[in-house]
Design an enzyme around this catalytic site. Sequence first.
Site, PDB file in Angstrom:
ATOM      1  N   ARG A   1       0.835  -1.210   0.000  1.00  0.00           N
ATOM      2  CA  ARG A   1       0.000   0.000   0.000  1.00  0.00           C
ATOM      3  C   ARG A   1       0.867   1.255   0.000  1.00  0.00           C
ATOM      4  NH1 ARG A   1      -3.277  -0.305   5.069  1.00  0.00           N
ATOM      5  NH2 ARG A   1      -1.375  -1.324   5.749  1.00  0.00           N
TER       6      ARG A   1
ATOM      7  N   ASN B   1      -6.086  -2.684   2.564  1.00  0.00           N
ATOM      8  CA  ASN B   1      -6.085  -4.145   2.698  1.00  0.00           C
ATOM      9  C   ASN B   1      -7.517  -4.639   2.830  1.00  0.00           C
ATOM     10  OD1 ASN B   1      -3.298  -4.446   2.657  1.00  0.00           O
ATOM     11  ND2 ASN B   1      -3.106  -4.415   4.872  1.00  0.00           N
TER      12      ASN B   1
END
Length: 93
Positions: A21, A40
């Site tokens: 990320r 996520n």
Amino acid sequence: MNDCVRLTAWVRGHVQGVGFRWFTRENALRIGGLIGFASNLSDGRVQVVAEGPRAACEGLLDWLRGGDTPGRVDGVTEIWATPRGGYDGFEIR
């Protein structure tokens, strides 16, 4: 070609717990003109939502699929839509 769009991508593979990320955010900022988030999901995927010029979103999608990501990407599924707005930048969730 540079109309603003919304890209939603679901990235499968070993993409959680490896900085995926963070690197996605860094690449969205490097490409420029993108707002949105990387998050996520409970099933092990990462969801990426990016809004901005089509060429920039396509560049981010190319990076997601390109093999230069942390972890291991087994596949990316994407959909394209009209931007919704509401983002102040590119966030990690």
